[in-house]
Structures are given as structure tokens and as C-alpha cells.
Write an enzyme that holds these catalytic residues in place. Structure first.
Site, PDB file in Angstrom:
ATOM      1  N   GLU A  71       4.381   2.398  15.639  1.00 14.16           N
ATOM      2  CA  GLU A  71       5.161   2.304  14.337  1.00 14.16           C
ATOM      3  C   GLU A  71       4.363   1.679  13.181  1.00 14.16           C
ATOM      4  O   GLU A  71       4.403   2.208  11.920  1.00 14.16           O
ATOM      5  CB  GLU A  71       6.178   1.032  14.698  1.00 14.16           C
ATOM      6  CG  GLU A  71       7.146   0.504  13.483  1.00 14.16           C
ATOM      7  CD  GLU A  71       7.995   1.473  12.992  1.00 14.16           C
ATOM      8  OE1 GLU A  71       8.417   1.518  11.945  1.00 14.16           O
ATOM      9  OE2 GLU A  71       8.321   2.503  13.785  1.00 14.16           O
ATOM     10  N   GLY A 107     -13.079   1.346   7.486  1.00 12.78           N
ATOM     11  CA  GLY A 107     -14.627   1.520   7.888  1.00 12.78           C
ATOM     12  C   GLY A 107     -15.403   0.972   8.920  1.00 12.78           C
ATOM     13  O   GLY A 107     -16.402   1.405   9.277  1.00 12.78           O
ATOM     14  N   TYR A 154      -6.819  10.358  11.154  1.00 17.41           N
ATOM     15  CA  TYR A 154      -6.071  10.888  12.172  1.00 17.41           C
ATOM     16  C   TYR A 154      -6.612  12.210  12.648  1.00 17.41           C
ATOM     17  O   TYR A 154      -6.700  12.658  13.758  1.00 17.41           O
ATOM     18  CB  TYR A 154      -4.651  10.903  11.928  1.00 17.41           C
ATOM     19  CG  TYR A 154      -3.749   9.394  11.727  1.00 17.41           C
ATOM     20  CD1 TYR A 154      -4.281   8.241  12.506  1.00 17.41           C
ATOM     21  CD2 TYR A 154      -2.849   9.366  10.752  1.00 17.41           C
ATOM     22  CE1 TYR A 154      -3.702   7.176  12.205  1.00 17.41           C
ATOM     23  CE2 TYR A 154      -2.264   8.305  10.630  1.00 17.41           C
ATOM     24  CZ  TYR A 154      -2.688   7.036  11.341  1.00 17.41           C
ATOM     25  OH  TYR A 154      -2.166   5.890  11.230  1.00 17.41           O
ATOM     26  N   TYR A 179      -2.373  -1.183  10.799  1.00 16.80           N
ATOM     27  CA  TYR A 179      -3.086  -1.470   9.417  1.00 16.80           C
ATOM     28  C   TYR A 179      -4.188  -2.356   9.606  1.00 16.80           C
ATOM     29  O   TYR A 179      -4.301  -3.041  10.683  1.00 16.80           O
ATOM     30  CB  TYR A 179      -1.913  -2.374   8.906  1.00 16.80           C
ATOM     31  CG  TYR A 179      -2.282  -2.968   7.469  1.00 16.80           C
ATOM     32  CD1 TYR A 179      -2.381  -2.015   6.209  1.00 16.80           C
ATOM     33  CD2 TYR A 179      -2.895  -4.096   7.329  1.00 16.80           C
ATOM     34  CE1 TYR A 179      -2.792  -2.567   5.071  1.00 16.80           C
ATOM     35  CE2 TYR A 179      -3.182  -4.742   5.895  1.00 16.80           C
ATOM     36  CZ  TYR A 179      -3.340  -3.938   5.044  1.00 16.80           C
ATOM     37  OH  TYR A 179      -3.552  -4.500   3.864  1.00 16.80           O
ATOM     38  N   VAL A 180      -5.083  -1.936   8.557  1.00 16.88           N
ATOM     39  CA  VAL A 180      -6.496  -2.565   8.523  1.00 16.88           C
ATOM     40  C   VAL A 180      -6.570  -2.868   7.164  1.00 16.88           C
ATOM     41  O   VAL A 180      -6.312  -2.360   6.347  1.00 16.88           O
ATOM     42  CB  VAL A 180      -7.756  -1.793   9.245  1.00 16.88           C
ATOM     43  CG1 VAL A 180      -9.021  -2.491   8.876  1.00 16.88           C
ATOM     44  CG2 VAL A 180      -7.579  -1.469  10.709  1.00 16.88           C
ATOM     45  N   GLY A 208      -9.507   0.435  12.794  1.00 17.73           N
ATOM     46  CA  GLY A 208      -8.361   1.438  12.858  1.00 17.73           C
ATOM     47  C   GLY A 208      -8.401   2.107  14.158  1.00 17.73           C
ATOM     48  O   GLY A 208      -7.531   2.506  14.875  1.00 17.73           O
ATOM     49  N   TYR A 234       0.818  -1.035  -0.168  1.00 17.11           N
ATOM     50  CA  TYR A 234      -0.062  -0.053   0.040  1.00 17.11           C
ATOM     51  C   TYR A 234       0.855   1.255  -0.061  1.00 17.11           C
ATOM     52  O   TYR A 234       0.625   1.970  -0.568  1.00 17.11           O
ATOM     53  CB  TYR A 234      -0.849  -0.059   1.334  1.00 17.11           C
ATOM     54  CG  TYR A 234      -1.635   1.247   1.197  1.00 17.11           C
ATOM     55  CD1 TYR A 234      -2.805   1.411   0.405  1.00 17.11           C
ATOM     56  CD2 TYR A 234      -1.311   2.158   2.154  1.00 17.11           C
ATOM     57  CE1 TYR A 234      -3.601   2.683   0.580  1.00 17.11           C
ATOM     58  CE2 TYR A 234      -2.222   3.445   2.304  1.00 17.11           C
ATOM     59  CZ  TYR A 234      -3.306   3.693   1.681  1.00 17.11           C
ATOM     60  OH  TYR A 234      -4.097   4.683   1.748  1.00 17.11           O
ATOM     61  N   GLU A 235       1.999   1.289   0.691  1.00 17.81           N
ATOM     62  CA  GLU A 235       2.905   2.411   0.774  1.00 17.81           C
ATOM     63  C   GLU A 235       3.906   2.363  -0.335  1.00 17.81           C
ATOM     64  O   GLU A 235       4.836   3.124  -0.251  1.00 17.81           O
ATOM     65  CB  GLU A 235       3.528   2.479   2.261  1.00 17.81           C
ATOM     66  CG  GLU A 235       2.574   2.642   3.245  1.00 17.81           C
ATOM     67  CD  GLU A 235       3.473   2.798   4.698  1.00 17.81           C
ATOM     68  OE1 GLU A 235       4.486   2.140   4.916  1.00 17.81           O
ATOM     69  OE2 GLU A 235       2.548   3.133   5.672  1.00 17.81           O
ATOM     70  N   GLY A 267     -14.545   0.537  11.975  1.00 19.82           N
ATOM     71  CA  GLY A 267     -14.004   0.871  13.446  1.00 19.82           C
ATOM     72  C   GLY A 267     -12.908   0.195  13.818  1.00 19.82           C
ATOM     73  O   GLY A 267     -12.264   0.475  15.064  1.00 19.82           O
TER      74      GLY A 267
END
Length: 162
Positions: free
Chosen positions: A87, A97, A135, A90-91, A101, A29-30, A99
Site C-alpha cells: 500500500e 539513496g 522499481y 515511503y522514505v 527503500g 509528495y503525491e 538503501g
């Protein structure tokens, strides 16, 4: 999926393969998949070995693992208190969506408060708009006056030897 179906548990050494799978998914993903250099044994040793300094949580929905978090303690000289550094959070994409995270983040925030930590902090990639919005929605603020520096690999070895 509703938030009520989400449960958290402390990870164990038996979760090393699962955590590594999530780490790889996060790295994809990153856009940094090739940066993952550890393996299951490395995860087992670093998170669950006798000298482990970090902690991991597993998030489940209806008995299926859907995410994880890894955190460790840092220290603020200005506050004279420990803090917690997140650190990884991740979900899995299909569970976002739900809840999960927020549950992981809030659980670690509760640990920080219960243990008298002065801060709870983490980094986010500047292009990760969904994470930034998440966040900020829970009350976190970006720290624009600080730039993160890193030394690793050969540069770290060369500097240490020099």
C-alpha cells in the site's frame, strides 16, 4: 548514510503517530495532502487493532525513523495463491539513496517468498519518475494492460444502498 546503518522492525501501536506523520509526508509528495482523512486513532485501530488486516514496518537509520511500509495480503484466483499488495512505501527525502527503500521492499519480498505468495504488487503514480526508475531497477515490471478502478465515499455508499 550507508545501507549498513539501515534497520527494519515491525511497527507497533506506539508507532501510530509516526506512521501518520509519514502518511502525511507521502500525501504531500503525491500532491494529495487533503485526501488524508485518518488520524492517530484510525491508524492505531486499522493497523494494530484486533481486526487489523494490514501490516506495517518501520525503517530506521542510527536509531531514527526514516521511513515505513504498509502491506496486506490479496488473492489471485488464477494462481490459487495469496499475494502481497504494498500500500505504501515511503522514505524521508533526506534519507533517499541510503538503501532504506530497497531494504523495505526486499523484506516484504522475502515475506512473500517465505509464505508461498504468487505475487508482490503495488501501484505508482505515472508521474513519479524516481519511484518508477527505482522499481524497474530492482526488477519490477509495469502492468500496462490493467486499469485501476476505485469506488469510495458517497459513490460507494450510494452504490451499496442501491
Amino acid at each position: 548514510m550507508t545501507a549498513a546503518t539501515v534497520t527494519l522492525r515491525v511497527a507497533t501501536a506506539d508507532d501510530a503517530a509516526l506512521i501518520l506523520r509519514f502518511i502525511r509526508e507521502l500525501a504531500i509528495y503525491e500532491k494529495a495532502e487533503s485526501s488524508v482523512q485518518t488520524d492517530e486513532a484510525g491508524i492505531r485501530a486499522s493497523l494494530f487493532g484486533p481486526d487489523a488486516k494490514a501490516h506495517a514496518l518501520i525503517c530506521e537509520a542510527n536509531g531514527t525513523a526514516i521511513g515505513y511500509a504498509v502491506y496486506f495480503y490479496n488473492y489471485s484466483t488464477w494462481l490459487g495463491r495469496n499475494g502481497i499488495y504494498l500500500e505504501d512505501l515511503y522514505v524521508s527525502p533526506d534519507s533517499r539513496g541510503s538503501g532504506a527503500g530497497k531494504a523495505l521492499l526486499q523484506h516484504i519480498a522475502r515475506i512473500a517468498v517465505a509464505e508461498g505468495c504468487g505475487r508482490f504488487e503495488w501501484s505508482v503514480l505515472d508521474w513519479n519518475e524516481p519511484a518508477i526508475k527505482f522499481y524497474e531497477a530492482v526488477g519490477a515490471k509495469p502492468q500496462s494492460e490493467w486499469t485501476v478502478y476505485r469506488m469510495e465515499g458517497e459513490a460507494l455508499r450510494t452504490f451499496a444502498e442501491g
